[in-house]
Write an enzyme that holds these catalytic residues in place. Structure first.
Site, PDB file in Angstrom:
ATOM      1  CG  ASN A  86      17.239  41.070  45.374  1.00 29.33           C
ATOM      2  OD1 ASN A  86      17.909  42.549  45.629  1.00 29.33           O
ATOM      3  ND2 ASN A  86      16.462  40.879  44.406  1.00 29.33           N
TER       4      ASN A  86
ATOM      5  CE  LYS B  44      13.195  41.978  45.093  1.00 25.80           C
ATOM      6  NZ  LYS B  44      12.010  41.677  44.839  1.00 25.80           N
TER       7      LYS B  44
ATOM      8  CG  HIS C 160      15.473  39.979  40.139  1.00 29.31           C
ATOM      9  ND1 HIS C 160      14.254  40.408  39.999  1.00 29.31           N
ATOM     10  CD2 HIS C 160      15.180  39.396  41.242  1.00 29.31           C
ATOM     11  CE1 HIS C 160      13.484  40.294  41.183  1.00 29.31           C
ATOM     12  NE2 HIS C 160      14.127  39.655  42.030  1.00 29.31           N
TER      13      HIS C 160
ATOM     14  CD  GLU D 226      11.951  43.084  41.674  1.00 35.79           C
ATOM     15  OE1 GLU D 226      12.940  43.564  41.817  1.00 35.79           O
ATOM     16  OE2 GLU D 226      11.206  42.570  42.359  1.00 35.79           O
TER      17      GLU D 226
ATOM     18  CD  GLU E 114      13.848  35.495  42.527  1.00 35.78           C
ATOM     19  OE1 GLU E 114      14.102  35.311  43.839  1.00 35.78           O
ATOM     20  OE2 GLU E 114      14.005  36.477  41.975  1.00 35.78           O
TER      21      GLU E 114
ATOM     22  N   GLY F  22       7.371  38.988  45.804  1.00 36.19           N
ATOM     23  CA  GLY F  22       6.787  40.220  46.364  1.00 36.19           C
ATOM     24  C   GLY F  22       5.116  40.166  46.502  1.00 36.19           C
TER      25      GLY F  22
ATOM     26  CB  SER G 208       6.196  35.270  48.833  1.00 41.41           C
ATOM     27  OG  SER G 208       5.927  36.382  47.996  1.00 41.41           O
TER      28      SER G 208
HETATM   29  P1  PGA Z   1      10.460  38.588  47.734  1.00 42.53           P
HETATM   30  O1  PGA Z   1      11.342  38.804  46.538  1.00 42.53           O
HETATM   31  O2  PGA Z   1      10.968  37.656  48.615  1.00 42.53           O
HETATM   32  O3  PGA Z   1      10.095  39.795  48.225  1.00 42.53           O
HETATM   33  O4  PGA Z   1       9.174  37.764  47.021  1.00 42.53           O
HETATM   34  C1  PGA Z   1      12.460  37.667  46.063  1.00 42.53           C
HETATM   35  C2  PGA Z   1      13.316  38.296  44.972  1.00 42.53           C
HETATM   36  O5  PGA Z   1      12.718  39.157  43.795  1.00 42.53           O
HETATM   37  O6  PGA Z   1      14.542  37.973  44.919  1.00 42.53           O
END
Ligand code: PGA
Length: 257
Positions: free
Chosen positions: A10, A12, A97, A99, A169, A175, A214
């Site tokens: 992803n 982003k 997601h 976010e 997640e 993140g 992460s």
């Molecule tokens: P990350 O994000 O690996 O940077 O923690 C994962 C995601 O949001 O899909």
């Protein structure tokens, strides 16, 4: 049930023509070695077509990060219809997601509508669920996940999960560099699968459940070792070819062990 591992990157809101081309070129050099793993890249929508062209002669697949919940075109400024994503070559689309939920007010119901819209456009939704740190601390992880899952089951039916992917997640791991432990991830994945198995054991057994939050080159192998962990949804580490490939390698090795 032998479930094929899936590793999805992803990206982003990251990328440029130059950076995308370099990343895809590096991934393409090695992707053929990971034949037991389905590898998907999800660039920002504006780059889907160009990245899709670069992927054309490779086993890598294209995914989008979001879609509009409508089933037909219309006056929805700034939005993207599932059929458009399918037309530019997407096979997958991320739905719900955290976010989108936290920053853009996406509700469980909206996630369910997007899940349905994805399938109507013959895209495979990657449905994200996960609890916040506060919810984990106050012991409501399972009820939060049940609620998020239930919204989709209610709207789309359990049969819809025969052609979908689930991603666990934990919001506190996205993140942040604080990944869930392999035991925490496996426990939640087993819980999610058992919730679905109450409705349909065969669908639950065949559903791929990805872990996201992460995931890095040095923790992917332990996370993927969980019996109910079928790959990963990768954010930050998907932007560096060496890191993403190392995660794909971890999935490849897990699928053989
Ligand atoms: P990350 O994000 O690996 O940077 O923690 C994962 C995601 O949001 O899909």
């Amino acid at each position: 049930m032998q479930r094929r591992y899936l590793v999805a990157g992803n990206w982003k809101m990251n990328g440029s023509y130059g950076a995308n081309a370099a990343l895809i070129a590096s991934l393409k050099q090695r992707a053929g070695e990971y034949d037991a793993v389905e590898i998907v890249v999800c660039p920002p929508a504006v780059y889907l077509e160009s990245v899709g062209r670069e992927l054309a002669d490779s086993p890598l697949l294209l995914g989008a990060q979001d879609l509009n919940e409508q089933a037909t075109p219309g006056a929805f400024t700034g939005e993207i219809l599932g059929a458009m994503l399918a037309e530019v070559g997407c096979r997958y689309v991320i739905v719900g997601h955290s976010e989108r939920r936290a920053l853009y007010g996406e509700t469980d119901l909206r996630g369910a509508e997007k899940f349905a819209a994805a399938q109507a456009a013959r895209l495979i939704p990657i449905l994200c669920v996960g609890e916040t740190l506060e919810e984990r601390k106050n012991g409501s992880t399972e009820s939060v996940l049940q609620r998020q899952l239930e919204a989709v089951i209610e709207a789309c039916g359990i049969a819809a999960f025969a052609n979908a992917v689930l991603a666990y997640e934990p919001v506190w791991a996205i993140g942040t560099g604080h990944t869930a432990s392999p035991e925490q991830a496996q426990a939640v994945h087993a819980f999610l699968r058992s919730e679905l198995a109450k409705r349909d054991a065969i669908i639950a057994d065949s559903l791929r459940i990805l872990y996201g939050g992460s995931v890095k080159a040095d923790n992917a192998a332990q996370l993927f070792a969980g019996a109910d962990v079928d790959g990963g949804l990768i954010g930050g580490a998907a932007l560096k070819a060496a890191d993403f490939l190392a995660i794909c390698l971890a999935a490849q090795k897990s699928s053989r062990s």
